[in-house]
Design an enzyme around this catalytic site. Structure first.
Site, PDB file in Angstrom:
ATOM      1  N   GLN A  44      -1.027   6.153   9.403  1.00 19.38           N
ATOM      2  CA  GLN A  44       0.307   5.895   8.839  1.00 19.38           C
ATOM      3  C   GLN A  44       0.378   6.243   7.358  1.00 19.38           C
ATOM      4  OE1 GLN A  44      -0.104   1.532   9.812  1.00 19.38           O
ATOM      5  NE2 GLN A  44       0.967   1.306   7.862  1.00 19.38           N
TER       6      GLN A  44
ATOM      7  N   CYS B 153       3.729   0.802  10.312  1.00 15.31           N
ATOM      8  CA  CYS B 153       2.936   0.460  11.504  1.00 15.31           C
ATOM      9  C   CYS B 153       3.841   0.192  12.706  1.00 15.31           C
ATOM     10  CB  CYS B 153       2.089  -0.768  11.234  1.00 15.31           C
ATOM     11  SG  CYS B 153       3.065  -2.240  10.807  1.00 15.31           S
TER      12      CYS B 153
ATOM     13  N   ASN C  55      -5.057   1.235  16.662  1.00 26.18           N
ATOM     14  CA  ASN C  55      -4.513   1.026  15.325  1.00 26.18           C
ATOM     15  C   ASN C  55      -3.954   2.351  14.798  1.00 26.18           C
ATOM     16  OD1 ASN C  55      -3.831  -0.160  12.890  1.00 26.18           O
ATOM     17  ND2 ASN C  55      -5.918  -0.814  12.374  1.00 26.18           N
TER      18      ASN C  55
ATOM     19  N   HIS D 253       0.994  -7.009  10.816  1.00 21.65           N
ATOM     20  CA  HIS D 253       0.741  -5.607  11.166  1.00 21.65           C
ATOM     21  C   HIS D 253       0.990  -5.399  12.659  1.00 21.65           C
ATOM     22  CE1 HIS D 253      -1.063  -1.692  10.873  1.00 21.65           C
ATOM     23  NE2 HIS D 253      -2.204  -1.998  11.470  1.00 21.65           N
TER      24      HIS D 253
END
Ligand SMILES: CC(C)C[C@@H](CO)NC(=O)[C@H](CC(C)C)NC(=O)[C@H](CC(C)C)NC(=O)OCc1ccccc1
Length: 216
Positions: free
Chosen positions: A19, A25, A179, A159
């Site tokens: 990102q 996110c 992630n 997150h």
């Protein structure tokens, strides 16, 4: 429920992204869930545009954080373009959704998983990749290198990430999470978070706020 699930093995997960210096996110998590359900429903794995959500989800705040729910709603209402057509630049610009050509992936709605309940989340993951949240601010999470993560972390979630499976290793249950901090972080960009049993916010708050796209 299956003993273990791994949507990567089913070809429903695209390569890990980064990102960058942008708090987007929420857009990466929404895109990963839509890429997943699109593969499940159509057989096609295509990379979709996080930048479109950063620029065009007017209820989120671009690179200053955003929502799982509103970005999933955006896709249900507007569809979303291919990543190659609307590439990621890690800063918010004017929405170009109407100028970009090419096909859109459409969804039909947004589903929410019962909060603070292990079984509900596992059931959702068994059907498709799910947007989940974690507390990522702690040093142990930031410096995670591998293994089944048990903390230390609190449940002050900050997150959004994507649950793409679950399983057991060495007698320990885990949730498999994609992630958006690049393939160099954790296990090639992934983390396995220890599965707390029953009703609880989950390790690092991972059971607190889970959403998924509905596609007919
Ligand atoms: C370290 C963070 C700043 C990183 C960024 C993503 O890069 N976090 C975010 O963008 C987070 C993701 C959220 C799902 C927990 N978004 C937020 O914190 C946004 C912030 C407002 C101003 C849009 N709030 C937000 O999503 O509130 C809804 C919510 C509350 C509690 C748990 C889950 C969801």
């Amino acid at each position: 429920l299956p003993e273990s699930v791994d949507w990567r093995a089913k070809g429903a997960v695209t390569p890990v992204k980064h990102q960058g210096y942008c708090e987007s996110c929420w857009a990466f998590s929404t895109v990963a869930t839509v890429e997943g359900i699109n593969k499940i429903k159509t057989g096609n794995l295509v990379e979709l545009s996080e930048q479109e959500l950063v620029d065009c989800d007017k209820q989120s705040y671009g690179c200053n954080r955003g929502y799982q729910s509103t970005s999933l709603q955006y896709v249900a209402q507007n569809g979303i373009h291919l990543r190659a057509k609307y590439p990621y630049i890690a800063k918010q610009q004017t929405c170009r959704a109407n100028q970009v050509g090419g096909p859109k992936v459409k969804t039909n709605g947004v589903g929410r998983v019962q909060s603070n309940n292990e079984g509900s989340l596992l059931n959702a993951i068994a059907h498709q990749p799910v947007s989940v949240v974690v507390e990522s601010a702690g040093r142990d999470f930031q410096n995670y290198k591998g293994g089944i993560f048990e903390g230390s972390c609190g449940t002050k979630v900050d997150h959004a990430v994507t649950a793409v499976g679950y399983g057991k290793s060495g007698g320990k249950g885990y949730i498999l999470i994609k992630n958006s901090w690049g393939p160099g972080w954790g296990e090639n960009g992934y983390i396995r978070i220890r599965r707390a049993s029953g009703n609880s916010p989950g390790v690092c708050g991972v059971y607190r706020s889970s959403y998924y796209p509905i596609k007919n």
